[in-house]
Scaffold this motif. Structure first.
Motif, PDB file in Angstrom:
ATOM      1  N   PHE A   1      -7.408  -0.513   0.461  1.00 22.22           N
ATOM      2  CA  PHE A   1      -7.570  -0.798   1.890  1.00 22.22           C
ATOM      3  C   PHE A   1      -6.667  -1.659   2.328  1.00 22.22           C
ATOM      4  O   PHE A   1      -6.134  -1.315   3.467  1.00 22.22           O
ATOM      5  CB  PHE A   1      -9.009  -0.767   2.090  1.00 22.22           C
ATOM      6  N   GLU A   2      -6.756  -2.820   1.782  1.00 29.66           N
ATOM      7  CA  GLU A   2      -6.043  -3.947   2.415  1.00 29.66           C
ATOM      8  C   GLU A   2      -4.486  -3.965   2.135  1.00 29.66           C
ATOM      9  O   GLU A   2      -3.678  -4.241   2.755  1.00 29.66           O
ATOM     10  CB  GLU A   2      -6.529  -5.043   1.896  1.00 29.66           C
ATOM     11  N   ARG A   3      -4.087  -3.454   1.086  1.00 28.19           N
ATOM     12  CA  ARG A   3      -2.633  -3.496   0.505  1.00 28.19           C
ATOM     13  C   ARG A   3      -1.848  -2.063   0.698  1.00 28.19           C
ATOM     14  O   ARG A   3      -0.661  -2.213   1.018  1.00 28.19           O
ATOM     15  CB  ARG A   3      -2.637  -3.795  -0.951  1.00 28.19           C
ATOM     16  N   LEU A   4      -2.681  -1.065   0.894  1.00 29.23           N
ATOM     17  CA  LEU A   4      -2.175   0.318   1.006  1.00 29.23           C
ATOM     18  C   LEU A   4      -2.372   1.067   2.296  1.00 29.23           C
ATOM     19  O   LEU A   4      -1.791   2.117   2.256  1.00 29.23           O
ATOM     20  CB  LEU A   4      -2.174   1.115  -0.442  1.00 29.23           C
ATOM     21  N   ASN A   5      -3.175   0.768   2.848  1.00 30.24           N
ATOM     22  CA  ASN A   5      -3.788   1.409   3.880  1.00 30.24           C
ATOM     23  C   ASN A   5      -4.459   2.717   3.704  1.00 30.24           C
ATOM     24  O   ASN A   5      -4.245   3.484   4.125  1.00 30.24           O
ATOM     25  CB  ASN A   5      -2.657   1.606   5.035  1.00 30.24           C
ATOM     26  N   ARG A   6      -5.097   2.682   2.356  1.00 31.88           N
ATOM     27  CA  ARG A   6      -5.598   3.941   1.842  1.00 31.88           C
ATOM     28  C   ARG A   6      -6.901   3.647   1.333  1.00 31.88           C
ATOM     29  O   ARG A   6      -7.496   2.539   0.890  1.00 31.88           O
ATOM     30  CB  ARG A   6      -4.925   4.514   0.494  1.00 31.88           C
ATOM     31  N   ALA A   7      -7.917   4.533   1.891  1.00 32.51           N
ATOM     32  CA  ALA A   7      -9.116   4.638   1.486  1.00 32.51           C
ATOM     33  C   ALA A   7      -9.348   5.622   0.063  1.00 32.51           C
ATOM     34  O   ALA A   7      -8.707   6.698   0.195  1.00 32.51           O
ATOM     35  CB  ALA A   7      -9.898   5.100   2.615  1.00 32.51           C
ATOM     36  N   ILE A   8     -10.102   5.026  -0.877  1.00 29.04           N
ATOM     37  CA  ILE A   8      -9.897   5.825  -2.043  1.00 29.04           C
ATOM     38  C   ILE A   8     -11.207   6.220  -2.364  1.00 29.04           C
ATOM     39  O   ILE A   8     -12.393   5.539  -2.427  1.00 29.04           O
ATOM     40  CB  ILE A   8      -9.348   5.136  -3.264  1.00 29.04           C
ATOM     41  N   LEU A   9     -11.602   7.651  -2.023  1.00 28.05           N
ATOM     42  CA  LEU A   9     -13.072   8.381  -2.629  1.00 28.05           C
ATOM     43  C   LEU A   9     -13.350   7.978  -4.022  1.00 28.05           C
ATOM     44  O   LEU A   9     -12.417   7.637  -4.865  1.00 28.05           O
ATOM     45  CB  LEU A   9     -12.978   9.562  -1.995  1.00 28.05           C
TER      46      LEU A   9
ATOM     47  N   GLY B   1     -11.348   9.389  -6.545  1.00 23.93           N
ATOM     48  CA  GLY B   1     -10.068   9.137  -6.922  1.00 23.93           C
ATOM     49  C   GLY B   1      -9.073   9.588  -5.717  1.00 23.93           C
ATOM     50  O   GLY B   1      -8.071   9.419  -5.617  1.00 23.93           O
ATOM     51  N   THR B   2      -9.531  10.602  -4.794  1.00 20.76           N
ATOM     52  CA  THR B   2      -8.905  11.133  -3.656  1.00 20.76           C
ATOM     53  C   THR B   2      -8.526   9.856  -2.693  1.00 20.76           C
ATOM     54  O   THR B   2      -9.457   9.337  -2.329  1.00 20.76           O
ATOM     55  CB  THR B   2      -9.618  12.252  -3.282  1.00 20.76           C
ATOM     56  N   PRO B   3      -7.311   9.989  -2.247  1.00 26.75           N
ATOM     57  CA  PRO B   3      -6.908   8.983  -1.252  1.00 26.75           C
ATOM     58  C   PRO B   3      -6.734   9.584   0.021  1.00 26.75           C
ATOM     59  O   PRO B   3      -6.357  10.444   0.285  1.00 26.75           O
ATOM     60  CB  PRO B   3      -5.493   8.598  -1.740  1.00 26.75           C
ATOM     61  N   LEU B   4      -7.295   8.587   0.907  1.00 28.60           N
ATOM     62  CA  LEU B   4      -7.115   9.068   2.405  1.00 28.60           C
ATOM     63  C   LEU B   4      -6.470   8.056   3.057  1.00 28.60           C
ATOM     64  O   LEU B   4      -6.578   6.905   2.893  1.00 28.60           O
ATOM     65  CB  LEU B   4      -8.807   9.323   2.960  1.00 28.60           C
ATOM     66  N   PRO B   5      -5.967   8.394   4.081  1.00 29.17           N
ATOM     67  CA  PRO B   5      -5.154   7.225   5.016  1.00 29.17           C
ATOM     68  C   PRO B   5      -6.095   6.452   5.732  1.00 29.17           C
ATOM     69  O   PRO B   5      -7.004   7.015   6.399  1.00 29.17           O
ATOM     70  CB  PRO B   5      -4.307   8.205   6.001  1.00 29.17           C
ATOM     71  N   VAL B   6      -6.042   5.216   6.115  1.00 29.66           N
ATOM     72  CA  VAL B   6      -6.819   4.593   6.778  1.00 29.66           C
ATOM     73  C   VAL B   6      -6.723   4.541   8.434  1.00 29.66           C
ATOM     74  O   VAL B   6      -5.562   4.833   8.758  1.00 29.66           O
ATOM     75  CB  VAL B   6      -6.757   2.852   6.440  1.00 29.66           C
ATOM     76  N   LEU B   7      -7.630   4.854   8.882  1.00 29.34           N
ATOM     77  CA  LEU B   7      -7.279   5.052  10.330  1.00 29.34           C
ATOM     78  C   LEU B   7      -7.709   3.756  11.082  1.00 29.34           C
ATOM     79  O   LEU B   7      -8.629   3.223  11.153  1.00 29.34           O
ATOM     80  CB  LEU B   7      -8.485   6.344  10.803  1.00 29.34           C
ATOM     81  N   ASP B   8      -6.636   3.331  12.056  1.00 32.75           N
ATOM     82  CA  ASP B   8      -6.754   2.271  12.569  1.00 32.75           C
ATOM     83  C   ASP B   8      -6.913   2.636  14.014  1.00 32.75           C
ATOM     84  O   ASP B   8      -6.501   3.552  14.853  1.00 32.75           O
ATOM     85  CB  ASP B   8      -5.259   1.356  12.659  1.00 32.75           C
TER      86      ASP B   8
END
Length: 324
Positions: free
Chosen positions: A60-68, A71-78
């Motif tokens: 979340f902090e380093r890649l702007n990704r939320a990982i379910l 293991g599925t990645p989602l883009p963080v929504l700002d």
């Protein structure tokens, strides 16, 4: 390397050791690592349950990704609420206030101001449809939620709005989101904590970054909840405190111009706050700039009148400028 070779057991053993050490040291940096390598490693860790919460935080902090959990990645929504309402992903705006209905904007704003970005369905139904029957309010809520999810899905393909607006056990939550007002509060508190511990250099830099983040009033929904009022008042209070502390740090360094500049920017947004006005007035007089002091008095009086302040109270507040 082990993941590329398909040696998952050895890779997971390495991950367990590496992430355990990083968590123990609260180390969140991967020096020299490419983002796609970091993402593959963190996805593997999350899917395997290895330091899952820490790995998700790193992503979340380093890649702007939320990982379910799988293991599925989602883009963080700002989500931006200061000055305007806007959604973005990886720095690119994807949805703004004009693309949403008033009810959709209010729904998102109320959730964004709530603790943990969550409100109960009952709270939202009461805020939006206080006079409707339970059945009618529930039907209206279902329709509003479906439309808002559809609006998000349209700009987040191939990801769906349900992944970001989650309804579980009658609790509606914004998920996988970073909200600027909450980030503002976090950064301000970090700067104030540094200042209280006499970490003056860190405090000054952090508070300067905080004050710059204030780009306007937080978006105001047409439908209100008590929680929204409490949150926005706390937000404004932290903003004022950050400005006062930053000015004090500059003054302590013998930088009166920087102290005045810091407080002036806050005063422009909070012109009726007596502490801000009094301290800024004192700094002008200390510098010997009576013209600016007089201009401040005039602007302060105007702001009090526009805010509907009673004449006697306004006079008392104006007298307080000199008492400071």
């Amino acid at each position: 390397m082990r993941l590329q070779q398909g040696d998952h057991d050895a890779a997971r053993a390495d991950l367990t050791e590496m992430l355990g050490l990083m968590r123990a040291r609260d180390d969140t940096y991967f020096f020299g690592w490419l983002p796609h390598v970091m993402e593959a490693i963190l996805r593997e860790a999350v899917a395997a349950g290895i330091e899952r919460a820490f790995a998700q935080r790193l992503a979340f902090e380093r890649l702007n990704r939320a990982i379910l959990p799988d293991g599925t990645p989602l883009p963080v929504l700002d989500l931006r609420l200061l000055g305007d309402l806007q959604f973005s992903v990886d720095g690119e705006a994807i949805l703004d206030a004009a693309a949403l209905t008033p009810a959709q904007r209010d729904l998102i704003t109320l959730l964004a101001a709530a603790d943990n970005l969550s409100l109960s369905q009952e709270q939202l139904q009461l805020a939006f449809w206080p006079d409707a029957s339970t059945e009618k309010a529930r039907a209206n809520f279902d329709g509003l939620l479906a439309r808002t999810r559809k609006s998000l899905s349209a700009v987040l393909k191939p990801h769906g709005g349900k992944q970001y607006l989650s309804l579980e056990k009658s609790i509606l939550s914004l998920r996988h989101c970073r909200v600027d007002t909450h980030e503002f509060m976090r950064l301000a508190q970090e700067g104030l904590d540094h200042a209280r511990r006499d970490n003056l250099w860190q405090g000054r830099l952090t508070l300067e970054a905080t004050v710059r983040r204030w780009t306007g009033e937080p978006w105001r929904p047409a439908q209100h909840t008590e929680g929204w009022f409490v949150f926005t008042e706390r937000l404004r209070g932290v903003y004022r405190e950050a400005g006062l502390q930053l000015a004090a740090l500059h003054e302590g360094r013998g930088e009166p111009e920087a102290a005045i500049e810091a407080l002036q920017s806050v005063f422009e947004n909070e012109p009726t706050d007596p502490r801000i006005a009094t301290e800024l007035h004192r700094l002008h007089l200390k510098k010997g700039d009576t013209l600016q002091a007089r201009r401040l008095e005039h602007r302060y009086q105007q702001a009090l009148e526009q805010a509907g302040c009673e004449e006697d109270e306004a006079e008392e507040l104006l007298d307080g400028l000199w008492a400071g």
